[in-house]
Design a protein around this motif. Structure first.
Motif, PDB file in Angstrom:
ATOM      1  N   GLN A  96      30.571  34.096  41.088  1.00  0.00           N
ATOM      2  CA  GLN A  96      32.027  34.056  41.196  1.00  0.00           C
ATOM      3  C   GLN A  96      32.639  35.384  40.770  1.00  0.00           C
ATOM      4  O   GLN A  96      33.580  35.866  41.408  1.00  0.00           O
ATOM      5  CB  GLN A  96      32.600  32.915  40.351  1.00  0.00           C
ATOM      6  CG  GLN A  96      32.363  31.546  40.945  1.00  0.00           C
ATOM      7  CD  GLN A  96      32.904  30.429  40.064  1.00  0.00           C
ATOM      8  OE1 GLN A  96      33.224  30.640  38.905  1.00  0.00           O
ATOM      9  NE2 GLN A  96      32.997  29.233  40.629  1.00  0.00           N
ATOM     10  N   SER A  97      32.112  35.972  39.689  1.00  0.00           N
ATOM     11  CA  SER A  97      32.671  37.252  39.242  1.00  0.00           C
ATOM     12  C   SER A  97      32.429  38.333  40.284  1.00  0.00           C
ATOM     13  O   SER A  97      33.312  39.164  40.538  1.00  0.00           O
ATOM     14  CB  SER A  97      32.085  37.662  37.891  1.00  0.00           C
ATOM     15  OG  SER A  97      30.716  37.992  38.012  1.00  0.00           O
ATOM     16  N   ASN A  98      31.256  38.336  40.910  1.00  0.00           N
ATOM     17  CA  ASN A  98      30.979  39.308  41.971  1.00  0.00           C
ATOM     18  C   ASN A  98      31.923  39.115  43.151  1.00  0.00           C
ATOM     19  O   ASN A  98      32.403  40.082  43.740  1.00  0.00           O
ATOM     20  CB  ASN A  98      29.521  39.210  42.431  1.00  0.00           C
ATOM     21  CG  ASN A  98      28.555  39.754  41.403  1.00  0.00           C
ATOM     22  OD1 ASN A  98      28.922  40.561  40.561  1.00  0.00           O
ATOM     23  ND2 ASN A  98      27.306  39.302  41.460  1.00  0.00           N
ATOM     24  N   GLU A  99      32.178  37.859  43.482  1.00  0.00           N
ATOM     25  CA  GLU A  99      33.098  37.552  44.581  1.00  0.00           C
ATOM     26  C   GLU A  99      34.512  38.017  44.240  1.00  0.00           C
ATOM     27  O   GLU A  99      35.208  38.609  45.073  1.00  0.00           O
ATOM     28  CB  GLU A  99      33.088  36.043  44.858  1.00  0.00           C
ATOM     29  CG  GLU A  99      33.884  35.632  46.065  1.00  0.00           C
ATOM     30  CD  GLU A  99      33.787  34.132  46.332  1.00  0.00           C
ATOM     31  OE1 GLU A  99      34.773  33.578  46.843  1.00  0.00           O
ATOM     32  OE2 GLU A  99      32.738  33.533  46.033  1.00  0.00           O
ATOM     33  N   ILE A 100      34.942  37.783  43.009  1.00  0.00           N
ATOM     34  CA  ILE A 100      36.282  38.205  42.570  1.00  0.00           C
ATOM     35  C   ILE A 100      36.398  39.727  42.622  1.00  0.00           C
ATOM     36  O   ILE A 100      37.386  40.269  43.122  1.00  0.00           O
ATOM     37  CB  ILE A 100      36.586  37.676  41.151  1.00  0.00           C
ATOM     38  CG1 ILE A 100      36.794  36.160  41.199  1.00  0.00           C
ATOM     39  CG2 ILE A 100      37.806  38.361  40.556  1.00  0.00           C
ATOM     40  CD1 ILE A 100      36.840  35.493  39.835  1.00  0.00           C
ATOM     41  N   VAL A 101      35.372  40.435  42.117  1.00  0.00           N
ATOM     42  CA  VAL A 101      35.382  41.905  42.135  1.00  0.00           C
ATOM     43  C   VAL A 101      35.415  42.408  43.574  1.00  0.00           C
ATOM     44  O   VAL A 101      36.176  43.332  43.917  1.00  0.00           O
ATOM     45  CB  VAL A 101      34.163  42.468  41.364  1.00  0.00           C
ATOM     46  CG1 VAL A 101      33.978  43.955  41.618  1.00  0.00           C
ATOM     47  CG2 VAL A 101      34.293  42.193  39.879  1.00  0.00           C
ATOM     48  N   ASN A 107      41.099  44.084  48.429  1.00  0.00           N
ATOM     49  CA  ASN A 107      42.570  44.101  48.339  1.00  0.00           C
ATOM     50  C   ASN A 107      43.081  45.485  47.950  1.00  0.00           C
ATOM     51  O   ASN A 107      44.088  45.957  48.490  1.00  0.00           O
ATOM     52  CB  ASN A 107      43.070  43.067  47.339  1.00  0.00           C
ATOM     53  CG  ASN A 107      42.908  41.648  47.842  1.00  0.00           C
ATOM     54  OD1 ASN A 107      42.743  41.423  49.033  1.00  0.00           O
ATOM     55  ND2 ASN A 107      42.939  40.692  46.931  1.00  0.00           N
ATOM     56  N   ALA A 108      42.403  46.142  47.029  1.00  0.00           N
ATOM     57  CA  ALA A 108      42.810  47.484  46.606  1.00  0.00           C
ATOM     58  C   ALA A 108      42.727  48.452  47.780  1.00  0.00           C
ATOM     59  O   ALA A 108      43.625  49.290  47.974  1.00  0.00           O
ATOM     60  CB  ALA A 108      41.939  47.958  45.446  1.00  0.00           C
TER      61      ALA A 108
END
Length: 145
Positions: A96-101, A107-108
């Motif tokens: 999940q953290s990899n997906e969020i990053v 997005n950036a």
């Protein structure tokens, strides 16, 4: 156990008895033998009770040890299971953290591209306004001459 010492006494009595020549038999004091047998009969129930108690105590200890071993095994299995669950939870958290990053980076990048396009659009508009203004200034200057 006292019975064993009494039996040893009986054995010593037989070994020390007077043997009958040419027969392999021996002469023993009848009263002494009967006294030893009586003593065996008196002591035997106590020794049997003690042996029975020892046997029951041994069985109880074995059952307790087996129960404790089963509990230790069960605790170990639960611990292993919780560690596996924790591993799965950790693995999912990393995913999940990899997906969020990844989403944040995407997005950036989109924001940077959008910002550049917007800045280019604003600068283009400013350039157009400045060109128009410059045209007006030039035309005004021409009129003044």
């Amino acid at each position: 156990m006292e019975i064993l010492s009494i039996l040893e006494t009986l054995e010593d009595l037989v070994e020390k008895s007077v043997s009958v020549p040419f027969s392999g038999k021996c002469m023993i004091d009848k009263e002494e033998i009967l006294e030893i047998i009586k003593e065996i009969r008196l002591k035997l129930p106590d020794d049997i009770k003690q042996a029975k108690w020892v046997k029951e105590e041994r069985q109880r200890i074995l059952l307790e040890a087996q129960k404790e071993a089963n509990e230790i095994i069960k605790d170990a299995e639960n611990k292993i299971s919780s560690l596996v669950d924790e591993h799965e939870i950790t693995k999912r958290a990393y995913e999940q953290s990899n997906e969020i990053v990844s989403n944040a980076q995407k997005n950036a990048k989109e924001i940077r591209l959008g910002t550049r396009e917007y800045a280019d659009s604003v600068l283009n508009k400013v350039e157009e306004i400045l060109l128009e203004t410059l045209q007006v200034i030039r035309s005004n200057r021409e009129e003044l001459k």
